[in-house]
Design an enzyme around this catalytic site. Structure first.
Site, PDB file in Angstrom:
ATOM      1  N   ASP A   1       0.886  -1.135  -0.099  1.00  0.00           N
ATOM      2  CA  ASP A   1       0.042  -0.030  -0.027  1.00  0.00           C
ATOM      3  C   ASP A   1       0.860   1.303   0.144  1.00  0.00           C
ATOM      4  OD1 ASP A   1      -2.540   1.499   0.332  1.00  0.00           O
ATOM      5  OD2 ASP A   1      -1.823   1.763   2.274  1.00  0.00           O
TER       6      ASP A   1
ATOM      7  N   ASP B   1       0.071   4.923   1.167  1.00  0.00           N
ATOM      8  CA  ASP B   1      -0.311   5.913   2.199  1.00  0.00           C
ATOM      9  C   ASP B   1      -0.234   5.312   3.599  1.00  0.00           C
ATOM     10  OD1 ASP B   1      -0.361   7.947   0.038  1.00  0.00           O
ATOM     11  OD2 ASP B   1      -2.630   7.818   0.088  1.00  0.00           O
TER      12      ASP B   1
END
Length: 179
Positions: A7, A9
Site C-alpha cells: 500500500d 499511504d
C-alpha cells in the site's frame, strides 16, 4: 520471481486524513525508500496497490497523482531502488467497483499482469481493508504499525495469518532473512 505488494499511504509515506493531494504533501516515512531499495537490489519486484478516492472526490486529478508518483519514483531512484508498477483505484467508497480495497480486484489484476499465483505473495498495508484484500487474493497479509497501523491493530479482528512489523524496513528485514 519474488514479488511484494505495498500500500502507499501510511506504508511508504506519511498519511493524512485530508488525503495526499500534491507532490509537496507526499513525504516518505523514515527508512521506507531504503527498504524498497534493498528489495530491488535483492531482485524483488515491488508493486504499489493503492486506493486513491481523492480522484473521485475531486480533491486532485490523475495528472496530480502522476506527479506525486513521479516524486516517489525520483526519491526512490536516489535511494537506489525502483517500483515496478503502481496500481490505483480512483473510485470512491460508494462506487461499488471491484478494484477498491477491501475487495481483491486490484491485487488479482496484479497477479494476472505478472502471470503469478498470488498465494503467499507478501502484501503490506496499514488498514484493515488492505489486509482483507490481501487475504481474499491469497496473499500473505502484513500489517505495518506506521500510518493507521496502530489503530488497525487496536481494533483487532485481523485476517487469519496476518503478520505484523513495526515499519516497512523491519518487514523487509524479515523477508530478506527468509530469502
Amino acid at each position: 520471481m519474488k514479488l511484494a505488494i505495498l500500500d502507499r499511504d501510511g506504508v511508504i509515506n506519511h498519511d493524512s486524513d485530508a488525503f495526499i493531494k500534491s507532490p509537496d504533501e507526499w513525504v516518505a516515512l523514515p527508512g521506507s525508500l531504503e527498504a524498497i531499495a534493498r528489495l530491488s537490489r535483492a531482485g524483488w519486484r515491488v508493486v504499489i496497490a493503492s486506493n486513491q478516492s481523492g480522484i473521485a472526490r475531486g480533491l486532485f486529478s490523475m495528472e496530480t497523482l502522476n506527479a506525486i508518483h513521479a516524486k516517489l519514483r525520483k526519491e526512490l531512484a536516489q535511494a537506489g531502488g525502483s517500483i515496478d508498477a503502481i496500481f490505483t483505484c480512483p473510485h470512491g467508497p460508494g462506487d461499488d467497483c471491484s478494484c477498491r480495497k477491501p475487495r481483491a480486484g486490484m491485487l488479482l489484476d496484479i497477479g494476472r499482469r505478472y502471470d503469478i499465483d498470488l498465494q503467499n505473495v507478501p502484501a503490506v498495508g496499514d488498514s484493515l481493508r488492505d489486509l482483507q484484500a490481501a487475504s481474499e487474493a491469497g496473499c500473505a497479509p502484513w500489517l505495518v504499525m506506521t500510518g493507521n497501523g496502530q489503530k488497525t491493530w487496536d481494533k483487532g479482528d485481523l485476517p487469519a495469518g496476518t503478520q505484523v512489523g513495526e515499519s516497512l524496513a523491519a518487514i523487509v528485514d524479515v523477508w530478506l532473512q527468509e530469502a
